[in-house]
Design an enzyme around this catalytic site. Sequence first.
Site, mmCIF file in Angstrom:
data_model
loop_
_atom_site.group_PDB
_atom_site.id
_atom_site.type_symbol
_atom_site.label_atom_id
_atom_site.label_comp_id
_atom_site.label_asym_id
_atom_site.label_seq_id
_atom_site.Cartn_x
_atom_site.Cartn_y
_atom_site.Cartn_z
ATOM 1 N N ARG A 38 0.849 -1.223 0.000
ATOM 2 C CA ARG A 38 0.000 0.000 0.000
ATOM 3 C C ARG A 38 0.868 1.250 0.000
ATOM 4 O O ARG A 38 1.941 1.275 0.632
ATOM 5 C CB ARG A 38 -0.904 0.018 1.247
ATOM 6 C CG ARG A 38 -1.999 -1.032 1.229
ATOM 7 C CD ARG A 38 -3.094 -0.779 2.222
ATOM 8 N NE ARG A 38 -2.581 -0.464 3.557
ATOM 9 C CZ ARG A 38 -3.305 0.216 4.450
ATOM 10 N NH1 ARG A 38 -4.505 0.661 4.130
ATOM 11 N NH2 ARG A 38 -2.813 0.467 5.643
ATOM 12 N N SER B 88 8.212 -5.104 6.153
ATOM 13 C CA SER B 88 7.901 -6.179 7.120
ATOM 14 C C SER B 88 8.796 -7.385 6.979
ATOM 15 O O SER B 88 8.329 -8.514 6.731
ATOM 16 C CB SER B 88 6.445 -6.571 6.951
ATOM 17 O OG SER B 88 5.663 -5.406 6.931
ATOM 18 N N ASP C 182 6.323 -3.909 10.418
ATOM 19 C CA ASP C 182 4.853 -3.781 10.510
ATOM 20 C C ASP C 182 4.354 -3.959 11.938
ATOM 21 O O ASP C 182 3.344 -3.361 12.335
ATOM 22 C CB ASP C 182 4.131 -4.721 9.543
ATOM 23 C CG ASP C 182 4.563 -6.167 9.683
ATOM 24 O OD1 ASP C 182 3.982 -7.016 8.988
ATOM 25 O OD2 ASP C 182 5.492 -6.444 10.470
HETATM 26 C C1 0WK Z 1 -1.732 -4.961 7.623
HETATM 27 C C2 0WK Z 1 -0.562 -4.031 7.916
HETATM 28 C C3 0WK Z 1 0.677 -4.536 7.250
HETATM 29 C C4 0WK Z 1 0.946 -5.953 7.688
HETATM 30 C C5 0WK Z 1 -0.252 -6.774 7.384
HETATM 31 C C6 0WK Z 1 -0.053 -8.176 7.867
HETATM 32 O O1 0WK Z 1 -0.850 -2.737 7.444
HETATM 33 O O2 0WK Z 1 1.774 -3.740 7.553
HETATM 34 O O3 0WK Z 1 2.084 -6.445 7.060
HETATM 35 O O4 0WK Z 1 -1.405 -6.266 8.009
HETATM 36 O O5 0WK Z 1 -1.146 -8.925 7.551
HETATM 37 P P1 0WK Z 1 -1.302 -9.763 6.197
HETATM 38 O O6 0WK Z 1 -1.642 -8.800 5.141
HETATM 39 O O7 0WK Z 1 0.015 -10.430 5.987
HETATM 40 O O8 0WK Z 1 -2.363 -10.720 6.482
HETATM 41 C C1 BGC Z 2 8.791 -11.001 9.034
HETATM 42 C C2 BGC Z 2 8.524 -9.909 10.048
HETATM 43 C C3 BGC Z 2 7.105 -9.404 9.893
HETATM 44 C C4 BGC Z 2 6.136 -10.564 9.922
HETATM 45 C C5 BGC Z 2 4.718 -10.137 9.761
HETATM 46 C C6 BGC Z 2 7.719 -12.056 9.104
HETATM 47 O O1 BGC Z 2 7.905 -12.967 8.097
HETATM 48 O O2 BGC Z 2 10.045 -11.586 9.286
HETATM 49 O O3 BGC Z 2 9.399 -8.882 9.884
HETATM 50 O O4 BGC Z 2 6.857 -8.542 10.943
HETATM 51 O O5 BGC Z 2 6.425 -11.491 8.925
HETATM 52 O O6 BGC Z 2 4.478 -9.560 8.567
#
Ligand code: 0WK
Ligand code: BGC
Length: 889
Positions: free
Chosen positions: A511, A575, A629
């Site tokens: 994003r 992240s 993140d």
């Molecule tokens: C939303 C956050 C972002 C994070 C994500 C993790 O804004 O920084 O990495 O959540 O959740 P995912 O999209 O991996 O399920």
């Molecule tokens: C990364 C982290 C991150 C997490 C959640 C992991 O794979 O090593 O830096 O915070 O994923 O997104």
Amino acid sequence: MQNSLRPLCLSLETLHRVKSRMLEAMERGLSRRTHSQATVRMLPAFIRSTPDGTERGEFLVLELGDTHLRVLLMELSGDTDQRVTMKERCFPVPDAIAQGPGEKLFAFLATCLWEFLDGLHMPKTDFELGFSFPFTCRQTRLDQSYLISWSKRFQCAGVEGRDVVVLLQDAINKQDRYHIKVIAVVNDTTGTMMSCDASAGPCEVGLVVDAGTNSCFMAEARHVEVVEESEGRMGVVTEWGSFGDDGALNDMLSPYDLQLDQASLNPGRQRFEKMISGLYLGEIVWHILTELFSGRMTPALLTKGSVQTQDILEITDEQVGLATARRVLRALGLEASDQDCFNMQQVCKAVCIRAAGLCAAGLAAIVSHMCRNRELSRLKTSVAVDGAVFRAHAKFSQTLQQLVKQLAPECDVTLVQAEGSSKGIGMVTAVASRLAAQRLQVNQTLALLQLSPAALGTVQALLRREMELGLKKETNAMSSVRMLPTYICATPDGSERGDFLALDLGGTNFRVLLVKVGSRERGGVQIISEVYSIPPHVAQGPGSQLFDHIVECIADFQTKQGMMGQTLPLGFTFSFPCQQTSLDQGILLSWTKGFNASGCVGQDVVKLLREAVKRKNHFALDVVAIVNDTVGTMMSCGYHDPNCEVGLIVGTGTNACYMEQLRNVGTLAGEEGRMCINMEWGAFGDNGCLDAFFTPFDRQVDEASLNPGRQRFEKLISGMYLGEIVRRILLELTDKGCLFRGRLSPKLQTPDIFQTKFLSSIESDGLALRQVCAILEELGLHVSCEDSVLVREVCQVVARRAAQLCGAAVAAVVEKIRENRSLEQLAVTVGVDGTLYKLHPHFAQQVQETVRQLAPRCSVTFLQSEDGSGKGAALIAAVACRVARHQRA
Ligand code: 0WK
Ligand code: BGC
């Protein structure tokens, strides 16, 4: 004559009324609140599945009939032909046994069994047995059933209220030549239902019209309120013989029915049975004949029981009917004219058609109930029928079939003459044996993923030890949890102002955000954002290509927002594990999740971004902060709740950060104040400390991943891997024949085809099993209701383990904070984000439950982040700018 028959003629409209009253009576029987007073008792039979063609082995059957005991040995080949061979023997049941002490009855059953087996001269001595006991029982398990009341010619003392399986097993165990285990007690209707050939398609209804009448069907377990089970199907024996005992049929009872009932052994009871079943049809006709021939009465005609149902059924036959009528009337001492015989035939037809009509109304109620409760627009099922009335009266089935079509037009019903309920009882035993064997296999497989509170406590302690190792300079390298300083020492104080650009890379979506930070009175933080995708070839290609792609997205966003030429301070949520030496510098330690771009590990990612900007020469970027993140999430939630000192992500990946006392951060100078630590707990266990918790499925997932041996904890918990763990367990269970009839689908053998989002939908409470089937059918699988129940169970176990492990880790962190401050009790908020935590129906609650168990001295609030960590990154940039301004001032 017509006057006599009029009360027996039931119009379609009347039969519709019978159907709806039967439906109401069935609902009362199914409801926990009204079950005990219900006339149609809807007794659970604990049959959870119908034959699927994989049953194999030899099974014994004891079938207690009204006059005979049938002992049977059934052998099932279990191969595609599913050959069934049966050896049997019948033993007459003397009155002395049928009306003697209960003990004698069960001793008699056991003796017949031994005699039968001795007669076979088989080397085999171990058997599983199914027991057909056609009396009203309260069943509590497939192999546990308490006799409610005797009926027909049985009246043994000392049995009512007792478990007939125990009585039989005790009698059988009185010898040691054979080891026979009674694994199922079955009502004759369920035996009838189960006798259908599995290849003929689902047969989920059984109907018996014999001396008595009864029916059963496979109900949705969640609608059978008197049992705990709520998943899948549950066989229910309706005991519809007593329908109308509450007066529901009074407006349809003919004077003959009333006469018959008053003269019966059980007046006022078994109303429906007395209008339909073989024990009574003859008597109804007799009552009518005594009225029709009241002027020509004979001693025989005055004798109750002088008209046999067998004859009634024959008299309705167009070919031989009139001849039989003459024979019967003669036997009653009447010189019958042709007209008499014709009248007699009309009477018999009227009685049988009414019986078939009432039966059709009952059956229509059952299939309509099934159709409605499965939320189907159309139900297709076979109905296994059996009993003397069906076998002796072809017209009965025809009438029944036609009327069911009219009374339940939304159902496609095929009547199938059962192959004798003995085979069905054998099938119940075989299915019970198959399910028991499968359950054993499933329990053994899933036991590997079930973690006791003690095991979770061990994980908590292991993580705590790794945290301590990670914080100390001397031992940091040994720890699998790198405890990375983030250079975030302060949280927003609300005085931040200005516009900031933010990037959010590393989750499901990439994003770009414009974040306007204003006073809280003026709405605080406003966000405009755009989601962009990072295709796998970019995430796993050359690093320069990845950062060029990021810059193009920023350019696209700025163009759309009319911000070209503006250079705003930027917070970059990145992240992945980065070693930071300042707020705006982060060396990438390793890629995780689905990323593996080359030329980035060991590089400062802020520098890589700036170089891409230069390459693109689009605009200038002012990167003031690179943020994980977890940190962005903590900040974003901290803006609303100053108690928020932990950031948690459970999404594609998993990780956490928290505010640590600087004096405890041995890898940094300084004693005063606090520092936010990015734990990178995804790598917990990479040094082998968690090996005891890895199952073969986890090892398979790790070996097949982009980064084998790394991010071991993440691979037990996060969204990127849960679906794959489930898929590998499903493959194993299919291989063991516990799923999909042991037939693998090519699709299910495709890595990553079982997405983690399937777990969330499959586990969502409102999702009917039919929808679970739909998800699985998408994967090219032929799915039974049972399969979908088991797949749901596997999803539940895998997701629960992930949530509990995550909870154990959070407990380790909050306990650390509490001890840091030497507090008896700690109140702290954890800011959370991530699709798995947010979208899975039970994950969040299971994490919180585990934290409550393992950190009872911490009261932890979980605050879900609304705007993601992009906002957090912008706030961090704002704090950095505020601090920089003060330092310049
Ligand atoms: C939303 C956050 C972002 C994070 C994500 C993790 O804004 O920084 O990495 O959540 O959740 P995912 O999209 O991996 O399920
Ligand atoms: C990364 C982290 C991150 C997490 C959640 C992991 O794979 O090593 O830096 O915070 O994923 O997104």
